[in-house]
Design a protein around this motif. Structure first.
Motif, mmCIF file in Angstrom:
data_model
loop_
_atom_site.group_PDB
_atom_site.id
_atom_site.type_symbol
_atom_site.label_atom_id
_atom_site.label_comp_id
_atom_site.label_asym_id
_atom_site.label_seq_id
_atom_site.Cartn_x
_atom_site.Cartn_y
_atom_site.Cartn_z
ATOM 1 N N VAL A 154 36.733 53.951 35.196
ATOM 2 C CA VAL A 154 37.260 52.771 35.929
ATOM 3 C C VAL A 154 38.056 53.385 37.157
ATOM 4 O O VAL A 154 38.900 53.972 37.218
ATOM 5 C CB VAL A 154 38.461 51.929 35.198
ATOM 6 C CG1 VAL A 154 39.130 50.640 35.943
ATOM 7 C CG2 VAL A 154 37.577 51.306 33.872
ATOM 8 N N ARG A 167 28.911 53.574 31.625
ATOM 9 C CA ARG A 167 30.288 52.616 31.803
ATOM 10 C C ARG A 167 30.981 53.056 32.741
ATOM 11 O O ARG A 167 32.240 53.651 32.752
ATOM 12 C CB ARG A 167 30.878 53.027 30.409
ATOM 13 C CG ARG A 167 29.984 52.609 29.091
ATOM 14 C CD ARG A 167 30.744 53.248 27.733
ATOM 15 N NE ARG A 167 31.799 52.471 27.817
ATOM 16 C CZ ARG A 167 32.960 53.434 26.880
ATOM 17 N NH1 ARG A 167 32.992 54.758 26.761
ATOM 18 N NH2 ARG A 167 34.086 52.900 26.838
ATOM 19 N N LEU A 211 32.870 51.474 36.390
ATOM 20 C CA LEU A 211 33.367 50.322 36.944
ATOM 21 C C LEU A 211 34.387 50.366 38.030
ATOM 22 O O LEU A 211 35.183 51.392 38.065
ATOM 23 C CB LEU A 211 34.081 49.232 35.739
ATOM 24 C CG LEU A 211 34.732 47.944 36.368
ATOM 25 C CD1 LEU A 211 33.303 47.018 36.244
ATOM 26 C CD2 LEU A 211 35.439 47.576 35.306
ATOM 27 N N SER A 215 37.028 48.518 40.591
ATOM 28 C CA SER A 215 37.893 47.327 40.534
ATOM 29 C C SER A 215 39.110 47.286 41.226
ATOM 30 O O SER A 215 39.051 48.529 41.768
ATOM 31 C CB SER A 215 38.287 46.982 38.836
ATOM 32 O OG SER A 215 39.147 45.660 38.845
ATOM 33 N N GLY A 240 29.018 48.593 37.496
ATOM 34 C CA GLY A 240 29.508 47.346 37.471
ATOM 35 C C GLY A 240 30.643 47.099 38.316
ATOM 36 O O GLY A 240 31.375 48.379 38.714
ATOM 37 N N TYR A 241 30.978 46.054 38.985
ATOM 38 C CA TYR A 241 32.239 45.722 39.961
ATOM 39 C C TYR A 241 32.911 44.475 39.733
ATOM 40 O O TYR A 241 32.314 43.484 39.191
ATOM 41 C CB TYR A 241 31.327 45.514 41.308
ATOM 42 C CG TYR A 241 30.774 46.558 41.890
ATOM 43 C CD1 TYR A 241 31.432 47.525 42.537
ATOM 44 C CD2 TYR A 241 29.403 46.884 41.509
ATOM 45 C CE1 TYR A 241 30.868 48.797 42.997
ATOM 46 C CE2 TYR A 241 28.608 47.943 41.969
ATOM 47 C CZ TYR A 241 29.142 48.821 42.642
ATOM 48 O OH TYR A 241 28.724 50.351 43.074
ATOM 49 N N ALA A 242 34.183 44.858 39.455
ATOM 50 C CA ALA A 242 35.281 43.884 39.106
ATOM 51 C C ALA A 242 36.154 43.613 40.217
ATOM 52 O O ALA A 242 37.462 43.755 39.911
ATOM 53 C CB ALA A 242 35.626 44.178 37.903
ATOM 54 N N GLY A 271 37.689 43.744 32.572
ATOM 55 C CA GLY A 271 36.673 44.056 33.363
ATOM 56 C C GLY A 271 35.514 45.084 32.835
ATOM 57 O O GLY A 271 34.213 44.879 32.914
ATOM 58 N N LEU A 272 36.058 45.897 32.277
ATOM 59 C CA LEU A 272 35.408 46.766 31.305
ATOM 60 C C LEU A 272 34.927 46.239 30.081
ATOM 61 O O LEU A 272 33.627 46.463 29.886
ATOM 62 C CB LEU A 272 36.340 48.018 30.974
ATOM 63 C CG LEU A 272 35.610 49.102 30.359
ATOM 64 C CD1 LEU A 272 34.647 49.890 31.037
ATOM 65 C CD2 LEU A 272 36.790 50.354 29.969
ATOM 66 N N LEU A 287 31.528 44.542 31.439
ATOM 67 C CA LEU A 287 30.721 45.437 31.733
ATOM 68 C C LEU A 287 29.900 46.154 30.499
ATOM 69 O O LEU A 287 28.707 46.233 30.529
ATOM 70 C CB LEU A 287 31.201 46.837 32.607
ATOM 71 C CG LEU A 287 30.069 48.084 32.676
ATOM 72 C CD1 LEU A 287 29.543 47.594 33.867
ATOM 73 C CD2 LEU A 287 31.123 49.308 32.996
#
Length: 269
Positions: free
Chosen positions: A50, A125, A127, A129, A151-153, A258-259, A262
């Motif tokens: 993250v 995994r 991310l 953020s 992924g993006y948060a 957010g994780l 994801l």
């Protein structure tokens, strides 16, 4: 003896490059970042990643004082990384949109390359953020460097000053959180600091992801958030928008959530 002394010397000069973490800066070209690994990590198992981009005029040090945010991530067996914004201010990136100052795309790539040299990363995994101006950076990375993370948060921040005509990176998985009473970064109009409407950014990603059909309501697991999801897309990517009644804020647990989001995405997304 000479060979032994040489090996000791090489070990000693390499230690500063390895010795960085929550209180010691990990130096890279253009700046630095702070890092935290999970308690009890065995030193070899791959870690979720993250990367958190702090808000305007904050810092990695201030971020790490938020123990609940950091521990929420490391408690999920993830590596928490907080990069440094030059003078507390993240610049926009992208052809025709880059602002004067540090090349943020180059700096972020330097951070990620250094992280992957120091720690084993679980690439399924990963991310990005961030909050406020840091969330704007998350949108920029998703748009122009989308293959860097799965992924993006972003939270309470989108594109600034202008929206890109399109995003060269193509489809992405993104979950945005925003307050309907946010008076700093407005949700559905241009904000007081020339932030662009979040709804316009969602429209850009909807087109890129190949969204077809209406969104559907989903349970975020957090009673403060009302979330809708577009997951019936040609690309297989997932777009999610979560709204709350509050203002410009970021409860510490939203980054770790957010994780969770994801990790719950369908395989292949």
């Amino acid at each position: 003896m000479r060979a032994f002394l040489l090996s000791v010397f090489l070990l000693v000069i390499s230690l500063p490059a390895l010795a960085c973490g929550p209180e010691t800066r990990c130096e890279v070209t253009g700046g630095y970042y702070l890092a935290a690994v999970p308690d009890g990590w065995d030193g070899k198992s791959p870690l979720a990643l993250v990367v958190y981009f702090h808000g305007w005029n904050s810092s990695p040090e201030a971020t790490f004082r938020n123990k609940a945010m950091v521990n929420g991530v490391t408690g999920r067996n993830a590596l928490f990384i907080a990069p440094f914004a030059e003078r507390g201010y993240w610049r926009q990136i992208g052809d025709g949109r880059a602002e004067p100052g540090r090349d943020e795309a180059a700096f972020i790539r330097a951070v990620l390359q250094d992280v992957r040299k120091r720690w084993p990363v679980d690439e399924d995994r990963t991310l990005a953020s961030g909050f406020s101006r840091g969330a704007s950076t998350v949108w920029n990375v998703a748009c122009y460097m989308g293959d860097e993370f799965r992924g993006y948060a972003p939270i309470a921040g989108g594109f600034w000053r202008s929206n890109p005509e399109t995003c060269p990176s193509g489809p992405v998985n993104l979950r945005h959180i925003h307050g309907l009473a946010d008076s700093v970064v407005a949700f559905d109009e241009i904000g007081i600091y020339n932030s662009m409407a979040i709804t316009d950014g969602i429209d850009i990603l909807s087109t890129l992801n190949g969204v077809s059909g209406e969104s559907r309501a989903v349970d975020s697991g957090d009673g403060r958030l009302d979330c809708e999801r577009w997951d019936g897309s040609r690309s297989g990517r997932v777009l999610e928008l979560c709204l709350h009644e509050g203002g410009h804020s970021i409860p510490a647990e939203w980054v770790a959530q957010g994780l969770d989001w994801l990790e719950a995405l369908p395989d292949g997304s």
